[in-house]
Design a protein around this motif. Sequence first.
Motif, PDB file in Angstrom:
ATOM      1  N   ILE A  91       1.936   3.691   8.646  1.00 37.96           N
ATOM      2  CA  ILE A  91       1.269   3.562   7.347  1.00 37.96           C
ATOM      3  C   ILE A  91       2.234   4.029   6.268  1.00 37.96           C
ATOM      4  O   ILE A  91       2.715   5.167   6.305  1.00 37.96           O
ATOM      5  CB  ILE A  91      -0.027   4.382   7.323  1.00 37.96           C
ATOM      6  N   THR A  92       2.522   3.136   5.315  1.00 35.48           N
ATOM      7  CA  THR A  92       3.567   3.380   4.325  1.00 35.48           C
ATOM      8  C   THR A  92       2.988   3.528   2.932  1.00 35.48           C
ATOM      9  O   THR A  92       2.395   2.598   2.387  1.00 35.48           O
ATOM     10  CB  THR A  92       4.598   2.222   4.343  1.00 35.48           C
ATOM     11  N   GLU A  93       3.162   4.697   2.342  1.00 35.19           N
ATOM     12  CA  GLU A  93       2.687   4.979   0.989  1.00 35.19           C
ATOM     13  C   GLU A  93       3.601   4.337  -0.046  1.00 35.19           C
ATOM     14  O   GLU A  93       4.743   3.955   0.256  1.00 35.19           O
ATOM     15  CB  GLU A  93       2.626   6.492   0.754  1.00 35.19           C
ATOM     16  N   ALA A  94       3.126   4.256  -1.289  1.00 35.12           N
ATOM     17  CA  ALA A  94       3.903   3.644  -2.362  1.00 35.12           C
ATOM     18  C   ALA A  94       5.153   4.441  -2.704  1.00 35.12           C
ATOM     19  O   ALA A  94       6.096   3.906  -3.287  1.00 35.12           O
ATOM     20  CB  ALA A  94       3.031   3.473  -3.606  1.00 35.12           C
ATOM     21  N   ASP A  95       5.172   5.737  -2.342  1.00 32.36           N
ATOM     22  CA  ASP A  95       6.366   6.558  -2.613  1.00 32.36           C
ATOM     23  C   ASP A  95       7.345   6.555  -1.447  1.00 32.36           C
ATOM     24  O   ASP A  95       8.353   7.264  -1.459  1.00 32.36           O
ATOM     25  CB  ASP A  95       5.967   7.998  -2.960  1.00 32.36           C
ATOM     26  N   ARG A  98       5.947   7.850   5.121  1.00 30.96           N
ATOM     27  CA  ARG A  98       5.385   7.134   6.258  1.00 30.96           C
ATOM     28  C   ARG A  98       4.769   8.090   7.256  1.00 30.96           C
ATOM     29  O   ARG A  98       5.287   9.174   7.497  1.00 30.96           O
ATOM     30  CB  ARG A  98       6.471   6.308   6.961  1.00 30.96           C
ATOM     31  N   THR A  99       3.660   7.671   7.835  1.00 29.63           N
ATOM     32  CA  THR A  99       3.080   8.381   8.965  1.00 29.63           C
ATOM     33  C   THR A  99       3.012   7.418  10.135  1.00 29.63           C
ATOM     34  O   THR A  99       2.882   6.205   9.953  1.00 29.63           O
ATOM     35  CB  THR A  99       1.663   8.910   8.636  1.00 29.63           C
ATOM     36  N   ALA A 100       3.111   7.969  11.328  1.00 29.40           N
ATOM     37  CA  ALA A 100       3.079   7.140  12.539  1.00 29.40           C
ATOM     38  C   ALA A 100       1.955   7.615  13.443  1.00 29.40           C
ATOM     39  O   ALA A 100       1.806   8.820  13.704  1.00 29.40           O
ATOM     40  CB  ALA A 100       4.415   7.217  13.270  1.00 29.40           C
TER      41      ALA A 100
END
Length: 501
Positions: A91-95, A98-100
């Motif tokens: 999951i990739t945030e706009a900044d 990332r979390t996996a």
Amino acid sequence: MEQKAVKLNVENLSSLPKAVKVPGYDRSKIKTGIVHVGIGGFHRAHQAFYTDQLLELGVTDWGICGIALLQHDKKIYDTLVGQNGLYTLMITEADGTRTARVIGSVTEYLFAPENPNAVIEKMAHPDTKIITLTITEGGYNFNPATGKFMADNPAIQTDLKNPDRPATIFGYLAQALKRRKQRGLQGITLQSCDNIQQNGAVAKEMLLAYIALAEPELLNWVNENVSFPNAMVDRITPVTSPEAIAELQDQFQVEDAWPVVCEPFCQWIIEDDFVNGRPDWNLVGAQFVKDVHPYEKMKIRLVNGGHVALGFTGFLNGYHFVDETMADPLFFNFVHDFLDQEVTPILDEVPGIDIKAYKKILMQRFANPYIKDQLARIFSESSAKIPKFLLPTIQEQLAKGVTLKKAALILAAWCHYLEIAGLPANNFDVQDDMKKTLVKEASASVQEDPLAFLKIKPIFGDLAASENFSAQYLFFLNIIRKEGIAKAISGIDGEKQVTAN
């Protein structure tokens, strides 16, 4: 010393870095209650993600059996089976953060072409309470212009002649429901998770049309024992790239052959119409409502319609990703104005949703530079998408007497893309089931009938008969051909918006 990536499988879960969240439940104790057809990226970022969170709460009877329906699904099937059904959701945030998370909710997989009977039996099993679908817009086999089931489709005709070895979703469902009826089993819920307005109603209409041909004595039982809840789904999920696989290894030391990258935004609004029990997805963020229509109309017209506005226009200007197209003020403003001026006026009131705020968040989602959503992905199979995402907006606005310049330009961009697709300098790979017809009529519009493309009735119906719309379409098509897409967009508001008589 650089840490070596750990290959993703059940045995290695405990060896993954602590930064990677892994299933906290015992997958061997999960009972399969859902059969899902279509194990691509969106399902794995959306429904399987919601279900994974639910299993973390201690639920044990709603595991998923994933069905790879088509022959070309063999690669993803083999990959996921080789990883014991596990995959990583990034999951990739706009900044850029990332979390996996390793998802474990899909506990079984079947490859339909290899063993059709096993798939039918799984759908007919007493433990299976819900069958869910992500088979793309084109998978529902309806004529885009009329909305009617296409019984003459060769694949459908083959299934009618070979009911025990089906190839289409309709063939599988008909045989599974027939066995459930014969065995005196409870009914089942068939839930579409595809981007089609009233997707449950469409799934029901198409399935009943097939059953009327294949197993007519089954019709009454289906009507009485099978429910088809409508649902709105939303999460931007680009095609997994080699770069994403490498980034997962570098950043999280996980060797996953087919991870999924997605945005943080996630929405699922579901009509509460389940005949044989359902998961409490509402405990992990989904919403159950009485009427999903205003939500799905908002989403399909704004999110998917916005993608349609970006796709061919951005590509014709040399862009390949949604975010780089959005980084160009010309295209950002074009999409913004299209949504504001041509889509928003025909939306219904949506309970609990501030449309203005929703659109602001949507523009931020499109502009996320770390998602890398491919333009080619969003305009693939456009002959199935545009009739659902864009044409209803055009038709509703034309009925009100409004001239739609931006929508006309979008269709002109589609035509021009197809015109030049086969040229040696371009050689674009047009991903569309109607490729031959599309390219043929787009090419004919250059030298023969200027409206040839707009006269493809299975897609556009009688749209070419609208003089005002056709005039706008030809005006922009001419500019795109002579001066390019950027010039066409930059001059789009040079004329005053007019109202048709």
